[in-house]
Design an enzyme around this catalytic site. Sequence first.
Site, PDB file in Angstrom:
ATOM      1  N   PHE A  47     114.936  45.449  48.222  1.00 59.51           N
ATOM      2  CA  PHE A  47     113.781  45.305  47.342  1.00 59.51           C
ATOM      3  C   PHE A  47     112.476  45.139  48.122  1.00 59.51           C
ATOM      4  CE2 PHE A  47     117.357  44.066  44.784  1.00 59.51           C
ATOM      5  CZ  PHE A  47     117.011  44.198  43.444  1.00 59.51           C
ATOM      6  N   HIS A 103     119.821  27.757  45.414  1.00 64.90           N
ATOM      7  CA  HIS A 103     119.968  29.203  45.191  1.00 64.90           C
ATOM      8  C   HIS A 103     121.374  29.622  45.631  1.00 64.90           C
ATOM      9  CE1 HIS A 103     117.575  33.225  45.140  1.00 64.90           C
ATOM     10  NE2 HIS A 103     118.855  33.444  44.871  1.00 64.90           N
ATOM     11  N   TRP A 153     109.886  40.236  44.129  1.00 67.96           N
ATOM     12  CA  TRP A 153     111.081  40.193  44.973  1.00 67.96           C
ATOM     13  C   TRP A 153     111.228  41.597  45.552  1.00 67.96           C
ATOM     14  CZ3 TRP A 153     114.452  36.171  46.083  1.00 67.96           C
ATOM     15  CH2 TRP A 153     115.594  36.513  46.805  1.00 67.96           C
ATOM     16  N   ASN A 175     117.834  27.983  40.778  1.00 68.04           N
ATOM     17  CA  ASN A 175     117.498  29.395  40.614  1.00 68.04           C
ATOM     18  C   ASN A 175     118.335  30.033  39.513  1.00 68.04           C
ATOM     19  OD1 ASN A 175     116.185  31.934  41.753  1.00 68.04           O
ATOM     20  ND2 ASN A 175     118.362  32.463  41.866  1.00 68.04           N
ATOM     21  N   GLU A 176     117.672  30.730  38.611  1.00 72.36           N
ATOM     22  CA  GLU A 176     118.302  31.498  37.518  1.00 72.36           C
ATOM     23  C   GLU A 176     119.580  30.833  36.998  1.00 72.36           C
ATOM     24  OE1 GLU A 176     118.596  35.454  39.184  1.00 72.36           O
ATOM     25  OE2 GLU A 176     120.350  34.972  40.379  1.00 72.36           O
ATOM     26  N   GLU A 221     110.758  36.134  40.147  1.00 71.65           N
ATOM     27  CA  GLU A 221     111.305  37.352  40.765  1.00 71.65           C
ATOM     28  C   GLU A 221     111.061  38.520  39.835  1.00 71.65           C
ATOM     29  OE1 GLU A 221     115.420  37.271  42.007  1.00 71.65           O
ATOM     30  OE2 GLU A 221     115.261  35.192  42.699  1.00 71.65           O
ATOM     31  N   TYR A 269     114.193  41.539  35.746  1.00 75.98           N
ATOM     32  CA  TYR A 269     114.242  42.852  36.399  1.00 75.98           C
ATOM     33  C   TYR A 269     114.346  44.009  35.415  1.00 75.98           C
ATOM     34  CZ  TYR A 269     114.966  40.486  40.854  1.00 75.98           C
ATOM     35  OH  TYR A 269     114.789  39.707  41.972  1.00 75.98           O
TER      36      TYR A 269
END
Length: 425
Positions: A374, A59, A358, A104-105, A315, A248
Amino acid sequence: EDVKLMADMGLQAFRFSISWTRLIPNGRGPINPKGLLFYKNLIKELRGHGIEPHVTLYHYDLPQSLEDEYGGWINRKIIEDFTAFADVCFREFGDDVKLWTTINEATIFAIASYGEGVAPPGHCSPNKFINCSTGNSSTEPYLAGHNMLLAHASASKLYKLKYKRMQRGSIGLSIFAFGLSPYTNSKDDEIATQRAKAFLFGWMLKPLVFGDYPDEMKRTLGSRLPVFSEEESEQVKGSSDFVGIIHYTTFYVTNRASASIFPIMNQGFFKDMGVYMISAGNSSFLLWEATPWGLEGVLEHLKQSYNNPPIYILENGKPMKHDSMLQDIPRVEYIQGYIGAVLNAIKNGSDTRGYFVWSMIDVYELLSGYTTSFGMYYVNFSDPGRKRSPKLSASWYSGFLNGTIDVVSQDSTQLQSNFSASSSL
């Protein structure tokens, strides 16, 4: 204490990442016994409370020594070092961890870190907005992304050969997935949206499912897009047991001159994609409004275009100013809406298997530090003990998990009357 809060809330799973340098300080070589013990204790504590650990291996935090030695993710040497790090994690934690996300992403990591310069290590072409000391926004995002796919595939192959039979876990890659919808009903905007999906989803998912990059990217990028050898293609294809989704917000897409969703630049990846993205809410990039239909669209697209892979939404959440309210009704409305969208997608056949908010508690955010947060628990960062206080969202989520709140029947007018225990900070 935090794991006890999770158990009291009724969480069935908790996602966290292992910091490479905390476990192996120099990137390779000796293991730090204190780092090893920390993660073993955390995993044991989670398991002891009946909470499934879902571990992310990478990450954003590459050991500095590997960045200094060979440039990190833009060098193929990262594949061997990442696989060795993954091997340590599988060996040390794999008996108790059944869900592994390698990177991650990966999509937004490659773009933000090697094209836009807004995330570590901050590479980009020279421009008037960001003072990048090195980089090439037209080539490095694709090179880094290529090496991420190969590193993921290498770690996945290792796990399946060496550990899966005994540990019986699953391994996947995660991408950042914006909701994308045509701005108008025009054919041009429909084509632009398909192109955006090819760049933002297909870039990583097409190799993972079909073994090669999308044709739209090949045509646009030419020699700037790395090429998989036949052996690499076979290794990447099918290397993800699941797809992790970071989601998101949603954008409308139109076939106009390109502009970056990051307000600083118009070069590299977003210029190559060649579309204009307009926020579907009325808010800024960091303080977006809920558009749950966008997530439903992402899940439907993955179902139709990528053989309906197993999906974990790793997330999803809403930022608010940190020192605002414990009565975080907008966050509750946001989470409620998105869980409803996931339910709709599952009813329509999506193989979505998990959903993570998240975040559990307020944390330091990569793009906004401590100014926005968050968390469902407020953290007082000026208190030496970092005192935690439940927000309305924590109470609501607990009620949802234990079955006293029906996500479908709830509406925002009921939220405040249901929970009067929370108060302003």
